[in-house]
Design an enzyme around this catalytic site. Structure first.
Site, PDB file in Angstrom:
ATOM      1  N   ARG A  52       1.047  -1.225   0.162  1.00  0.00           N
ATOM      2  CA  ARG A  52      -0.235  -0.070  -0.083  1.00  0.00           C
ATOM      3  C   ARG A  52       0.935   1.439  -0.042  1.00  0.00           C
ATOM      4  O   ARG A  52       0.432   2.161  -0.748  1.00  0.00           O
ATOM      5  CB  ARG A  52      -1.009  -0.035   1.265  1.00  0.00           C
ATOM      6  CG  ARG A  52      -1.972   1.243   1.127  1.00  0.00           C
ATOM      7  CD  ARG A  52      -3.063   0.937   2.147  1.00  0.00           C
ATOM      8  NE  ARG A  52      -2.674   1.216   3.483  1.00  0.00           N
ATOM      9  CZ  ARG A  52      -3.272   0.922   4.698  1.00  0.00           C
ATOM     10  NH1 ARG A  52      -4.578   0.563   4.593  1.00  0.00           N
ATOM     11  NH2 ARG A  52      -2.597   1.060   5.727  1.00  0.00           N
ATOM     12  N   LYS A 151      -2.562   7.154   1.277  1.00  0.00           N
ATOM     13  CA  LYS A 151      -2.373   7.289   2.743  1.00  0.00           C
ATOM     14  C   LYS A 151      -1.239   8.457   2.949  1.00  0.00           C
ATOM     15  O   LYS A 151      -0.154   8.034   3.069  1.00  0.00           O
ATOM     16  CB  LYS A 151      -1.984   6.040   3.520  1.00  0.00           C
ATOM     17  CG  LYS A 151      -2.112   5.840   5.030  1.00  0.00           C
ATOM     18  CD  LYS A 151      -2.260   4.640   5.540  1.00  0.00           C
ATOM     19  CE  LYS A 151      -2.136   4.566   7.177  1.00  0.00           C
ATOM     20  NZ  LYS A 151      -3.454   5.230   7.891  1.00  0.00           N
ATOM     21  N   GLU A 184     -15.909   6.848   6.881  1.00  0.00           N
ATOM     22  CA  GLU A 184     -15.094   6.071   7.779  1.00  0.00           C
ATOM     23  C   GLU A 184     -14.834   7.123   9.075  1.00  0.00           C
ATOM     24  O   GLU A 184     -15.470   8.189   9.238  1.00  0.00           O
ATOM     25  CB  GLU A 184     -13.668   5.784   7.344  1.00  0.00           C
ATOM     26  CG  GLU A 184     -12.825   7.053   6.603  1.00  0.00           C
ATOM     27  CD  GLU A 184     -11.607   6.723   6.034  1.00  0.00           C
ATOM     28  OE1 GLU A 184     -11.258   5.592   6.397  1.00  0.00           O
ATOM     29  OE2 GLU A 184     -11.001   7.710   5.508  1.00  0.00           O
TER      30      GLU A 184
END
Ligand code: PMP
Length: 287
Positions: A52, A151, A184
């Protein structure tokens, strides 16, 4: 031994690790990171986290100065050096030092650092009783504004959401997307259970593709649940049988109150089943 960190290829005492005030990670939040749990000195799903990281790097046009194997070795070295049995790794890659303007073209050397220390996001008491969530007024940016799959070091709206939770005396905040649907929590994915079905917002709703989220969906299927990734509203959460959060830092956290509405069962039967399977997995990966 003094607590160590890893910076650009070297282990060093944490107070000797410095990066420039001209680093664009500091000036603009220009960079990416990963947060990884360590169980009994084993970095849990480290390969998935490194994949990721690489995808986040690719998405922001940043060439990682180390290969994934080198970064894996660095994490392992740091765990061994600090000796802590269970903890949390933070792996950060910044754009590096550049000129004062935001243009990254003069940032030639990304900084990479890794920290490893204890982290508990909620008290043991709350983990059994369940946390209180509020809906934040700040929204999760849409993917065509800033893709939630990246991220990045830009966590300001998540932080503002967390501050709203603090102010309201709640434990965490839920962020909606621009359409008012559930995205989220401030640093965790959200799940709910209704009629034996586990539901979580699809990635298109603007949530991070959480590694814990992926594992939880697999474990739920194995346990015989139906699993659906789909758009969810606040109504769905208010009326769910169970609500819980997942994340590497947070782990699995039951929710007992959502905007002042009691959640029906806390901790729920399915939550406990999945949590038990999850704990087993964190121990199994060691062998
Ligand atoms: N959403 C956000 C915004 C997060 O910061 C995190 C924590 N990394 C998560 C979800 C959960 O992701 P993961 O399970 O990969 O830690």
């Amino acid at each position: 031994m003094a607590e160590h960190c890893w910076l650009n290829g070297f282990l060093m005492p944490i107070e000797q690790a410095h990066i420039s005030v001209l680093d664009h990670g500091v000036l603009y939040g220009d960079g990416i990171f990963e947060g990884i749990r360590v169980y009994r000195q084993n970095a849990f799903l480290l390969n998935e986290h490194l994949q990721r990281l690489q995808q986040s790097a690719q998405a922001i046009g940043l060439a990682l100065p180390y290969g994934l194997d080198e970064l894996k070795g660095a994490c392992e070295q740091l765990i061994e050096c600090n000796g802590l049995e269970d903890g949390y790794i933070r792996l950060v890659v910044t754009r590096g030092e550049g000129s004062l303007g935001l243009d990254p073209k003069n940032c030639h050397h990304p900084n990479v650092f890794i920290l490893y220390r204890a982290l508990s996001m909620h008290s043991a008491n709350l983990l059994t009783r369940g946390i209180r969530l509020i809906t934040a007024s700040v929204r999760r940016p849409a993917s065509d504004v800033l893709d939630a799959k990246i991220k990045s070091l830009n966590y300001l709206n998540n932080i503002l959401a967390k501050m709203e939770a603090n102010q309201a005396g709640a434990d965490d905040a839920l962020l909606l997307n621009a359409h008012g649907r559930v995205a989220e929590a401030s640093a965790a994915n959200v799940f709910c259970v209704k009629h034996e079905t586990l539901m979580t917002p699809s990635l298109e709703e603007g949530c991070l593709s959480g590694i814990t989220r992926g594992v939880v969906m697999q474990l739920a299927r194995k346990a015989g649940m139906r699993v659906e990734e789909k758009p969810l509203s606040l109504y769905d959460l208010y009326n769910a049988d169970e609500v819980f959060l997942t994340g590497s830092g947070a782990e699995l956290v039951p929710v007992r109150d959502m905007d002042g509405r009691n959640i029906k069962t806390v901790p729920g039967r399915w939550f406990l089943t999945i949590q038990q399977a999850f704990e087993q997995l964190t121990q199994e990966t060691l062998d």
